[in-house]
Design an enzyme around this catalytic site. Structure first.
Site, PDB file in Angstrom:
ATOM      1  N   GLU A  84      41.589  48.931  25.840  1.00 51.15           N
ATOM      2  CA  GLU A  84      41.027  49.263  27.178  1.00 51.15           C
ATOM      3  C   GLU A  84      40.183  50.606  27.101  1.00 51.15           C
ATOM      4  O   GLU A  84      40.685  51.551  27.030  1.00 51.15           O
ATOM      5  CB  GLU A  84      42.109  49.196  28.173  1.00 51.15           C
ATOM      6  CG  GLU A  84      41.441  49.297  29.569  1.00 51.15           C
ATOM      7  CD  GLU A  84      40.361  48.430  29.962  1.00 51.15           C
ATOM      8  OE1 GLU A  84      39.348  48.797  30.375  1.00 51.15           O
ATOM      9  OE2 GLU A  84      40.507  47.173  29.657  1.00 51.15           O
ATOM     10  N   ASP A 111      35.982  51.089  21.732  1.00 56.66           N
ATOM     11  CA  ASP A 111      35.297  49.892  21.354  1.00 56.66           C
ATOM     12  C   ASP A 111      36.267  49.173  20.600  1.00 56.66           C
ATOM     13  O   ASP A 111      36.954  49.448  19.557  1.00 56.66           O
ATOM     14  CB  ASP A 111      33.931  49.953  20.598  1.00 56.66           C
ATOM     15  CG  ASP A 111      33.097  48.982  20.892  1.00 56.66           C
ATOM     16  OD1 ASP A 111      33.715  47.574  20.872  1.00 56.66           O
ATOM     17  OD2 ASP A 111      31.884  48.999  20.783  1.00 56.66           O
ATOM     18  N   ASP A 133      34.392  41.542  31.182  1.00 59.09           N
ATOM     19  CA  ASP A 133      33.166  41.640  31.782  1.00 59.09           C
ATOM     20  C   ASP A 133      32.344  40.554  31.583  1.00 59.09           C
ATOM     21  O   ASP A 133      31.889  40.316  30.311  1.00 59.09           O
ATOM     22  CB  ASP A 133      32.513  42.874  31.504  1.00 59.09           C
ATOM     23  CG  ASP A 133      31.280  43.318  32.451  1.00 59.09           C
ATOM     24  OD1 ASP A 133      30.586  42.415  32.683  1.00 59.09           O
ATOM     25  OD2 ASP A 133      31.060  44.661  32.710  1.00 59.09           O
ATOM     26  N   THR A 207      46.794  38.365  36.803  1.00 56.24           N
ATOM     27  CA  THR A 207      46.313  39.710  36.717  1.00 56.24           C
ATOM     28  C   THR A 207      45.350  40.024  37.938  1.00 56.24           C
ATOM     29  O   THR A 207      44.990  38.995  38.736  1.00 56.24           O
ATOM     30  CB  THR A 207      45.130  39.540  35.317  1.00 56.24           C
ATOM     31  OG1 THR A 207      43.962  39.061  35.778  1.00 56.24           O
ATOM     32  CG2 THR A 207      45.710  39.042  34.104  1.00 56.24           C
ATOM     33  N   TYR A 209      42.351  40.805  38.314  1.00 57.40           N
ATOM     34  CA  TYR A 209      41.120  40.207  38.087  1.00 57.40           C
ATOM     35  C   TYR A 209      41.309  38.744  38.580  1.00 57.40           C
ATOM     36  O   TYR A 209      40.187  38.361  39.332  1.00 57.40           O
ATOM     37  CB  TYR A 209      40.550  40.423  36.647  1.00 57.40           C
ATOM     38  CG  TYR A 209      40.261  41.940  36.451  1.00 57.40           C
ATOM     39  CD1 TYR A 209      39.057  42.517  36.906  1.00 57.40           C
ATOM     40  CD2 TYR A 209      41.035  42.547  35.591  1.00 57.40           C
ATOM     41  CE1 TYR A 209      38.997  43.797  36.800  1.00 57.40           C
ATOM     42  CE2 TYR A 209      41.007  43.894  35.300  1.00 57.40           C
ATOM     43  CZ  TYR A 209      39.762  44.491  35.896  1.00 57.40           C
ATOM     44  OH  TYR A 209      39.719  45.937  35.542  1.00 57.40           O
TER      45      TYR A 209
END
Length: 228
Positions: A84, A111, A133, A207, A209
């Site tokens: 993350e 990354d 994303d 989660t 999200y």
């Protein structure tokens, strides 16, 4: 060598300032918990962990850490590598790992490509990418992490028969992922009925999200692909 996209697959890295305690934990504990990529990976990834484990799971982009931490708590014999880049999310995870003395978690704050390229071939038993994303604008689709090159990376790191699990609430990204995995020779979609990809996996904790998507009227989809 697998081709690398020159640019990030993630957006901003910093949000609100961290509390003094989390600042301290990030400085003091994150180096201990971080996967060290400066040398070659060990032949047996189990040696990365303090716990006695029997399988390895990777989660790319763990966000708030709800899923990663739940799995680590409920599966103490699984070693989890969580990636993350967002500082606030990483600080939250570091605090939980330290406070709960979780010995089966390793972290990485940059990354995911770096870790995937470092991992030994056929070293992962399972990989997750949950609500990444979506880069919804067409001109940004090249930034989506799911692409031929990164699927090559997943395929190299996963054991044959292992699963790659992907969740999203964005229809265009779901279609994008299905198409890319369908076209990849090393992955097959495991869904046998229409309901298989509409329900989360067993033991799913949810989660933040996913909660946000539900509040905004979107529906999560849960795709499972097998490494063949």
């Amino acid at each position: 060598m697998t081709e690398r996209y020159e640019g990030s697959f993630f957006g901003r890295r910093k949000g609100k300032p961290l509390s003094p305690r989390r600042e301290d934990l990030m400085a003091r504990e994150l180096p201990r918990l971080t996967v060290d990529l400066t040398g070659p990976a060990p032949e047996d990834l189990k040696s990365l962990f303090e716990a006695d484990i029997d399988r390895i799971c990777l989660e790319v982009g763990f966000g708030g850490g709800e899923h990663l931490l739940h799995r680590a708590r409920t599966e103490p014999q699984t070693g989890f590598i969580g990636i993350e880049p967002f500082v606030g999310s990483m600080a939250k995870a570091v605090a939980a790992v330290v406070d709960e003395k979780l010995k089966n978690v390793k972290l990485y704050d940059d990354d995911a490509v770096n870790v995937l390229d470092w991992l030994p071939p056929a070293s992962l038993d399972l990989a997750y990418q949950l609500y990444p994303d979506p880069w919804p604008k067409v001109r940004h689709w090249k930034r989506r992490f799911i692409n031929e090159q990164n699927l090559n990376r997943y395929a190299r790191a996963l054991k044959r028969g292992a699963e790659f699990r992907f969740a999203s609430d964005i229809d265009t990204y779901i279609d994008w992922t299905l198409r890319h995995c369908r076209d990849h020779p090393k992955f097959e979609w495991t869904a046998a009925t229409s309901s298989d990809w509409k329900q989360p996996w067993q033991g799913w904790p949810g989660t933040r999200y996913e909660d946000k998507a539900i509040r905004e009227g979107r529906v999560g989809r849960y795709l499972t692909f097998r490494r063949i």
